[in-house]
Design a protein around this motif. Structure first.
Motif, PDB file in Angstrom:
ATOM      1  N   ALA A   1       0.834  -1.210   0.000  1.00 13.37           N
ATOM      2  CA  ALA A   1       0.000   0.000   0.000  1.00 13.37           C
ATOM      3  C   ALA A   1       0.862   1.251   0.000  1.00 13.37           C
ATOM      4  O   ALA A   1       0.564   2.231  -0.696  1.00 13.37           O
ATOM      5  N   ALA A   2       1.960   1.221   0.780  1.00 10.96           N
ATOM      6  CA  ALA A   2       2.865   2.378   0.807  1.00 10.96           C
ATOM      7  C   ALA A   2       3.510   2.585  -0.551  1.00 10.96           C
ATOM      8  O   ALA A   2       3.640   3.718  -1.026  1.00 10.96           O
ATOM      9  N   ALA A   3       3.913   1.470  -1.195  1.00  9.22           N
ATOM     10  CA  ALA A   3       4.513   1.583  -2.527  1.00  9.22           C
ATOM     11  C   ALA A   3       3.504   2.125  -3.524  1.00  9.22           C
ATOM     12  O   ALA A   3       3.840   2.950  -4.384  1.00  9.22           O
ATOM     13  N   THR A   4       2.248   1.679  -3.408  1.00  9.81           N
ATOM     14  CA  THR A   4       1.207   2.164  -4.315  1.00  9.81           C
ATOM     15  C   THR A   4       0.949   3.650  -4.099  1.00  9.81           C
ATOM     16  O   THR A   4       0.789   4.407  -5.062  1.00  9.81           O
ATOM     17  N   ARG A   5       0.900   4.084  -2.835  1.00 10.17           N
ATOM     18  CA  ARG A   5       0.696   5.511  -2.555  1.00 10.17           C
ATOM     19  C   ARG A   5       1.828   6.335  -3.140  1.00 10.17           C
ATOM     20  O   ARG A   5       1.592   7.420  -3.704  1.00 10.17           O
ATOM     21  N   GLU A   6       3.042   5.845  -3.007  1.00 10.32           N
ATOM     22  CA  GLU A   6       4.188   6.568  -3.569  1.00 10.32           C
ATOM     23  C   GLU A   6       4.100   6.628  -5.090  1.00 10.32           C
ATOM     24  O   GLU A   6       4.351   7.675  -5.695  1.00 10.32           O
ATOM     25  N   GLU A   7       3.695   5.505  -5.697  1.00 17.72           N
ATOM     26  CA  GLU A   7       3.560   5.459  -7.152  1.00 17.72           C
ATOM     27  C   GLU A   7       2.478   6.420  -7.623  1.00 17.72           C
ATOM     28  O   GLU A   7       2.655   7.148  -8.613  1.00 17.72           O
ATOM     29  N   ILE A   8       1.339   6.439  -6.907  1.00 17.51           N
ATOM     30  CA  ILE A   8       0.230   7.319  -7.283  1.00 17.51           C
ATOM     31  C   ILE A   8       0.628   8.781  -7.133  1.00 17.51           C
ATOM     32  O   ILE A   8       0.318   9.618  -7.989  1.00 17.51           O
ATOM     33  N   ALA A   9       1.322   9.099  -6.044  1.00 18.57           N
ATOM     34  CA  ALA A   9       1.756  10.484  -5.836  1.00 18.57           C
ATOM     35  C   ALA A   9       2.701  10.929  -6.942  1.00 18.57           C
ATOM     36  O   ALA A   9       2.599  12.053  -7.458  1.00 18.57           O
ATOM     37  N   ASP A  10       3.626  10.041  -7.333  1.00 18.03           N
ATOM     38  CA  ASP A  10       4.562  10.380  -8.402  1.00 18.03           C
ATOM     39  C   ASP A  10       3.826  10.557  -9.724  1.00 18.03           C
ATOM     40  O   ASP A  10       4.087  11.502 -10.472  1.00 18.03           O
ATOM     41  N   LEU A  11       2.887   9.637 -10.009  1.00 18.04           N
ATOM     42  CA  LEU A  11       2.115   9.738 -11.251  1.00 18.04           C
ATOM     43  C   LEU A  11       1.286  11.010 -11.271  1.00 18.04           C
ATOM     44  O   LEU A  11       1.225  11.720 -12.288  1.00 18.04           O
TER      45      LEU A  11
ATOM     46  N   ALA B   1      -2.217  19.344  -8.799  1.00 23.00           N
ATOM     47  CA  ALA B   1      -2.254  17.898  -8.572  1.00 23.00           C
ATOM     48  C   ALA B   1      -3.641  17.420  -8.168  1.00 23.00           C
ATOM     49  O   ALA B   1      -4.036  16.289  -8.488  1.00 23.00           O
ATOM     50  N   ASP B   2      -4.421  18.258  -7.464  1.00 21.88           N
ATOM     51  CA  ASP B   2      -5.741  17.818  -7.016  1.00 21.88           C
ATOM     52  C   ASP B   2      -6.759  17.756  -8.159  1.00 21.88           C
ATOM     53  O   ASP B   2      -7.890  17.302  -7.971  1.00 21.88           O
ATOM     54  N   GLU B   3      -6.368  18.191  -9.358  1.00 16.70           N
ATOM     55  CA  GLU B   3      -7.240  18.087 -10.524  1.00 16.70           C
ATOM     56  C   GLU B   3      -7.024  16.795 -11.300  1.00 16.70           C
ATOM     57  O   GLU B   3      -7.659  16.567 -12.327  1.00 16.70           O
ATOM     58  N   VAL B   4      -6.103  15.954 -10.832  1.00 17.31           N
ATOM     59  CA  VAL B   4      -5.848  14.648 -11.452  1.00 17.31           C
ATOM     60  C   VAL B   4      -6.656  13.604 -10.696  1.00 17.31           C
ATOM     61  O   VAL B   4      -6.554  13.479  -9.478  1.00 17.31           O
ATOM     62  N   THR B   5      -7.484  12.838 -11.425  1.00 12.36           N
ATOM     63  CA  THR B   5      -8.302  11.782 -10.823  1.00 12.36           C
ATOM     64  C   THR B   5      -7.616  10.441 -11.020  1.00 12.36           C
ATOM     65  O   THR B   5      -7.289  10.065 -12.149  1.00 12.36           O
ATOM     66  N   VAL B   6      -7.387   9.720  -9.915  1.00  8.34           N
ATOM     67  CA  VAL B   6      -6.691   8.438  -9.976  1.00  8.34           C
ATOM     68  C   VAL B   6      -7.571   7.374  -9.343  1.00  8.34           C
ATOM     69  O   VAL B   6      -8.061   7.536  -8.226  1.00  8.34           O
TER      70      VAL B   6
ATOM     71  N   ARG C   1      -6.280   3.572 -13.369  1.00  4.11           N
ATOM     72  CA  ARG C   1      -6.583   4.560 -14.407  1.00  4.11           C
ATOM     73  C   ARG C   1      -6.415   5.960 -13.828  1.00  4.11           C
ATOM     74  O   ARG C   1      -6.824   6.225 -12.689  1.00  4.11           O
ATOM     75  N   ALA C   2      -5.803   6.829 -14.616  1.00  2.00           N
ATOM     76  CA  ALA C   2      -5.612   8.220 -14.210  1.00  2.00           C
ATOM     77  C   ALA C   2      -6.184   9.128 -15.286  1.00  2.00           C
ATOM     78  O   ALA C   2      -5.912   8.931 -16.476  1.00  2.00           O
ATOM     79  N   ILE C   3      -6.979  10.111 -14.867  1.00  2.00           N
ATOM     80  CA  ILE C   3      -7.642  11.008 -15.812  1.00  2.00           C
ATOM     81  C   ILE C   3      -7.283  12.444 -15.449  1.00  2.00           C
ATOM     82  O   ILE C   3      -7.381  12.836 -14.272  1.00  2.00           O
ATOM     83  N   VAL C   4      -6.878  13.226 -16.444  1.00  2.00           N
ATOM     84  CA  VAL C   4      -6.535  14.619 -16.204  1.00  2.00           C
ATOM     85  C   VAL C   4      -7.084  15.467 -17.343  1.00  2.00           C
ATOM     86  O   VAL C   4      -6.967  15.109 -18.514  1.00  2.00           O
ATOM     87  N   ARG C   5      -7.730  16.560 -17.007  1.00  2.00           N
ATOM     88  CA  ARG C   5      -8.267  17.487 -18.007  1.00  2.00           C
ATOM     89  C   ARG C   5      -7.232  18.574 -18.250  1.00  2.00           C
ATOM     90  O   ARG C   5      -6.859  19.316 -17.339  1.00  2.00           O
TER      91      ARG C   5
END
Length: 508
Positions: free
Chosen positions: A355-365, A377-382, A388-392
């Motif tokens: 979970a920690a590795a995933t949080r780090e990966e998500i934060a980096d992405l 960064a708060d406008e990126v939906t993960v 899946r990551a979505i950004v306008r």
């Protein structure tokens, strides 16, 4: 009256005699020191030289790599190379003897070395794929009174060894331990724009630097080094030194008190959970978020029996004991035997690590997508479940849909195992060019881009052109799931595409 004076003298004479004997002994000790040789040695090692610059960079580089790897052994190894003892002791001795030219030269060497070390560490962090705050970095962001003590004892050891002619690598390590790791942490904060790390490490460095320099000055004065200062200047200097120490000790004391309070709160929470579940239960995880309001407590308990209402009782008890509002998230995992408890705890530890590795990966992405899209960064939906990551994306001057299509391709190339979707602005759709009754190479690519944009925006597309060409485009886009509508109008050699309103009206 005479008898009273005799009685007083019997008590005071031994004390005054002992003090006089101690002063004579200390003067003998001071006369054994070759002050000229010591000053010349300290002066020679406190200036700016190419060797000093090179060794500062090497020590800083090893220190920051050790901190990124969370390896105390590597951090200690960096101290063996650090040349910071020279200029910092030079500042202290220059203050003691009142040589302000020497003070200026030593201060310049230390200042340049400090900037060089910070920038070199920041460069390494910027180029490193590891930019996580490790325990070694976090330890340098909350200075307290104990850190002042470390700097004080380091300075006493360094100044004594230099004065008595017993200086060496070990003393240099003692002083570098108080200075180089904070510099590396400052470089980390600068490279990652983490101003909490930058500020905390800067305060620790300033504390250690000031403590070591002033302690060295006091030691030099105690050993009787000659001074050009008048009695008034000497008194003023003493007052300033005491004032600085008190000024540093006050905030560091408050910081230490806060750390002690947090440690006590953690201990009470452990005892409370243990009392609630009994001796057979085991606390697998206990986390506090003291910055949250209310304080957030998360605990995982391995217990042979699920206890109802434990979470609410723990919250009320902790709130009463700590005198602060508290939220408690208590997770109970029922196990039967000790072997099961051990295996369950191991599985939970692995889950937390993943979970920690995933949080780090998500934060980096998230950070990378926000940078690419030019948004916060708060406008990126993960969605971590579907990865899946979505950004306008904000509209870029002069950019067409092809630009945003390429942005999404580049983002997916850098995010393995993730489906990155870039939502473009509703720019003009490209025309589909034809050759011999079929879309040519440029037309086929434009059709791919148009289909991609229509899928991302979920908006109908109007098609205008010759009947044969329009039918081909509508068929292919419809097969891709795009809502297409026929519009009147013919253009020789190509098909025009346009956005429509959801009700079918022209959206131009």
């Amino acid at each position: 009256m005479a008898s009273e004076q005799d009685t007083d003298s019997r008590f005071t004479d031994p004390i005054s005699g002992s003090l006089a004997l101690l002063r004579r002994w200390w003067r003998m000790v001071c006369r054994e020191i070759d002050q000229v040789a010591v000053i010349e040695k300290v002066r020679g090692e406190s200036g700016w030289t190419p060797r000093y610059a090179f060794m500062t960079c090497m020590s800083a580089g090893i220190a920051i790599l050790g901190m990124l790897l969370s390896s105390p052994a590597v951090v200690i190894g960096a101290m063996l190379l650090s040349p910071l003892m020279g200029p910092i002791l030079g500042i202290g001795f220059a203050l003691a003897v009142g040589d302000y030219k020497w003070l200026r030269d030593a201060g310049r060497a230390l200042g340049l070395g400090t900037v060089l070390a910070i920038l070199f560490c920041a460069l390494i962090v910027a180029l490193s794929p590891l930019q996580t705050i490790t325990s070694e970095i976090a330890a340098r962001t909350r200075p307290n009174l104990f850190d002042l003590g470390v700097a004080l004892f380091s300075a006493l050891a360094g100044a004594y060894a230099m004065i008595r002619g017993r200086d060496g690598t070990i003393v240099g390590v003692a002083i570098a331990t108080a200075l180089m790791p904070p510099l590396a942490a400052i470089g980390f904060g600068l490279a990652t724009f983490n101003w909490a790390v930058f500020g905390g490490a800067s305060f620790l460095f300033f504390t250690n630097l000031t403590t070591i320099a002033l302690t060295a000055a006091v030691m030099a004065r105690v050993y009787g080094f000659s001074t050009y200062l008048s009695a008034k200047q000497t008194f003023t200097q003493s007052v300033v030194i005491v004032t600085v120490f008190v000024a540093l000790a006050i905030p560091l004391g408050f910081s230490l008190r806060q750390i002690a309070w947090e440690a006590n709160a953690t201990r009470q929470a452990q005892e409370l959970v243990g009392d609630e579940f009994g001796s057979e239960a085991r606390i697998s995880q206990l986390d506090f978020d003291f910055d949250a309001d209310p304080i957030a407590v998360t605990a995982s308990v391995l217990t042979p029996e699920i206890v109802g209402g434990a979470e609410e009782r723990a919250r009320r008890t902790l709130q009463r004991r700590l005198g602060r509002n508290v939220t408690v998230d208590l997770r109970q995992f029922q196990v039967d035997t000790e072997d099961t408890t051990d295996s369950t705890e191991l599985a939970l530890a692995r889950m937390r690590e993943q979970a920690a590795a995933t949080r780090e990966e998500i934060a980096d992405l998230t950070d990378r997508l926000a940078l690419i899209a030019g948004v916060d960064a708060d406008e990126v939906t993960v969605d971590r479940n579907t990865r899946r990551a979505i950004v306008r994306v904000r509209a870029l001057p002069g950019a067409e849909l092809e630009t945003y299509y390429a942005l999404e391709g580049r983002a997916n190339g850098r995010a393995a195992d993730w489906d990155v979707q870039v939502i473009p602005p509703a720019k003009d759709l490209p025309a589909i060019s034809f050759d011999n009754g079929e879309p040519d190479a440029a037309g086929q690519r434009n059709m791919v881009i148009a289909i991609w944009a229509a899928e991302r925006l979920s908006v109908p597309v109007g098609v205008s052109g010759s009947d044969a060409a329009a039918a081909i485009v509508m068929e292919r886009m419809s097969d891709a799931g795009v809502d297409v509508r026929r519009l009147p109008g013919e253009q020789p050699g190509f098909v025009a595409l346009s956005w429509l309103a959801p009700d079918g009206g022209n959206g131009e």
